[in-house]
Scaffold this motif. Structure first.
Motif, short mmCIF file in Angstrom:
data_model
loop_
_atom_site.label_atom_id
_atom_site.label_comp_id
_atom_site.label_asym_id
_atom_site.label_seq_id
_atom_site.Cartn_x
_atom_site.Cartn_y
_atom_site.Cartn_z
N THR A 100 15.53 -14.76 47.02
CA THR A 100 14.59 -15.65 46.34
C THR A 100 15.08 -15.97 44.94
OG1 THR A 100 13.29 -13.79 45.46
CG2 THR A 100 12.65 -14.65 47.62
N THR A 157 15.85 -11.04 44.18
CA THR A 157 15.62 -12.31 43.50
C THR A 157 16.65 -12.55 42.41
OG1 THR A 157 13.89 -13.73 42.59
CG2 THR A 157 14.05 -11.52 41.65
N HIS A 182 7.08 -9.16 38.43
CA HIS A 182 7.34 -10.30 37.54
C HIS A 182 7.16 -9.97 36.07
CE1 HIS A 182 6.97 -13.59 40.89
NE2 HIS A 182 7.70 -12.54 41.25
N ALA A 240 16.83 -14.39 39.02
CA ALA A 240 15.94 -14.96 38.01
C ALA A 240 16.76 -15.66 36.93
CB ALA A 240 15.07 -13.87 37.38
N LEU A 283 5.72 -15.83 38.30
CA LEU A 283 6.74 -16.77 37.87
C LEU A 283 6.90 -17.85 38.95
CD1 LEU A 283 9.42 -14.20 36.66
CD2 LEU A 283 7.99 -15.65 35.20
N GLY A 336 8.70 -19.77 41.62
CA GLY A 336 9.88 -19.36 42.38
C GLY A 336 9.59 -19.37 43.86
N ASP A 359 13.46 -16.92 40.81
CA ASP A 359 12.31 -16.97 39.91
C ASP A 359 12.76 -17.62 38.60
OD1 ASP A 359 10.00 -15.61 41.24
OD2 ASP A 359 11.46 -13.99 41.40
#
Length: 352
Positions: free
Chosen positions: A214, A296, A341, A298, A241, A243, A216
């Protein structure tokens, strides 16, 4: 007594007979016990269903009257991506409890005999090795007791098999949990638990458990951060966030920009957003998501003030609301943030 204070760190989700066994051992060896509840300010979820106050209520209900004044209960935040922040918070909590208990702010921690107490299993209590200044007291695990199994019984089929957990719990805690099942919070958590179980069933027949990727977006503008409020479970109603999942035909950076624009309707051109990226990092804590192994990527976006104020945003797609939040206010929102997050943002803010 061998110790002035022993420190017992855990999540206590919920309090069970294994915890009481450790506490009993502590009462035999120390004048006072400091119980530190982890995940103290995380949003409620099937993995962390109980607030700090609720866990203290359970613990107090299970303790004999003569132990009440000898046990202190405090809460500690999770610091998934910064062990030293977490260690510092634990040290500060112990120092403050001792200062209040002794009515003296002048005494140093070194003047007291302090130790930690917990399981001998390094797999479950590896974090105690982060406190070499405190002697470690080990108490054998109580066979057949696992808090995760208790939570499973609590939520499976709306708690139809919860009675199986009775032998693992203090009677007062079992009664407390029975009352908890009648509340609105339980109903919401049970819904989320069912969603997660069905989500996992969808890939149960895969040759091996999948790893999800993923993105974010941490978007900063003039002392504000851009958040969205989740429309659906898991985490319905929590802030997050912008995402989502990476499509099979796109770069991770492009996925972050796409999700950001889809969920917030941010009217900043994609090339400008790409040029506003100041940092990026992978966040891969194994327990960061209940949906399964989710890694994730980010990205930190720092938008340049234009004199026109904050760009207009509007919740869309998986978000029912998008909002610019002042950073000072965000720092008080740990219990309102989805999954990890809050800690992702905390890590990036430390880099600015």
């Amino acid at each position: 007594m061998q110790y002035d204070y022993l420190v017992f760190i855990g999540r206590f989700q919920p309090v069970h007979l294994g915890h009481l066994k450790v506490i009993e051992a502590a009462m035999q060896q120390a004048a006072k016990l400091i119980v530190i509840c982890g995940s103290a300010r995380q949003a409620s979820s099937p993995r962390n269903p109980f607030t700090l106050d609720q866990r203290e209520d359970m613990l107090r209900a299970a303790l004999p009257t003569e132990w009440q004044d000898r046990v202190f209960v405090v809460g500690c935040s999770d610091r998934m991506y910064n062990d030293q922040q977490w260690v510092t918070e634990v040290q500060n909590l112990v120092d403050k409890v001792i200062a209040v208990d002794t009515l003296s702010l002048g005494k140093s921690e070194a003047q007291f005999r302090i130790g930690t107490i917990g399981s001998p299993s390094r797999r479950h209590t590896w974090y105690l090795d982060l406190f070499p200044q405190w002697q470690r007291v080990e108490v054998a695990d109580e066979p057949g007791i696992d808090a995760s199994h208790v939570r499973q019984c609590l939520f499976d089929d709306n708690g139809a098999g919860f009675a199986q957990s009775a032998p693992r719990l203090p009677h007062a805690v079992y009664s407390w949990l029975q009352q908890f099942r009648d509340g609105a919070t339980y109903a919401q958590l049970a819904e989320e638990y069912r969603y997660i179980q069905n989500y996992r069933k969808a890939w149960a027949n895969a040759p091996y458990p999948p790893t999800f990727v993923t993105t974010d977006a941490v978007v900063i503008h003039s002392g504000h951060i851009l958040l969205v409020r989740r429309k659906n479970v898991p985490g319905k109603g929590l802030w997050a966030l912008p995402g989502g999942f990476v499509n099979g035909d796109e770069l991770v950076r492009d996925a972050a920009i796409r999700e950001l624009r889809e969920e917030t309707r941010l009217k900043v051109p994609a090339p400008v957003l790409a040029g506003s990226i100041r940092a990026n990092r992978v966040f891969d804590h194994p327990k960061r998501s209940l949906r399964g192994r989710t890694i994730t990527h980010a990205f930190l976006f720092e938008l340049v003030p234009t004199g026109e104020g904050l760009p207009k945003v509007r919740g869309s797609d998986d978000a029912d609301r998008a909002q610019w939040v002042p950073l000072f206010e965000f720092n008080r929102m740990e219990a309102q943030l989805f999954e990890d997050h809050f800690y992702i943002v905390n890590w990036f803010l430390g880099q600015i």
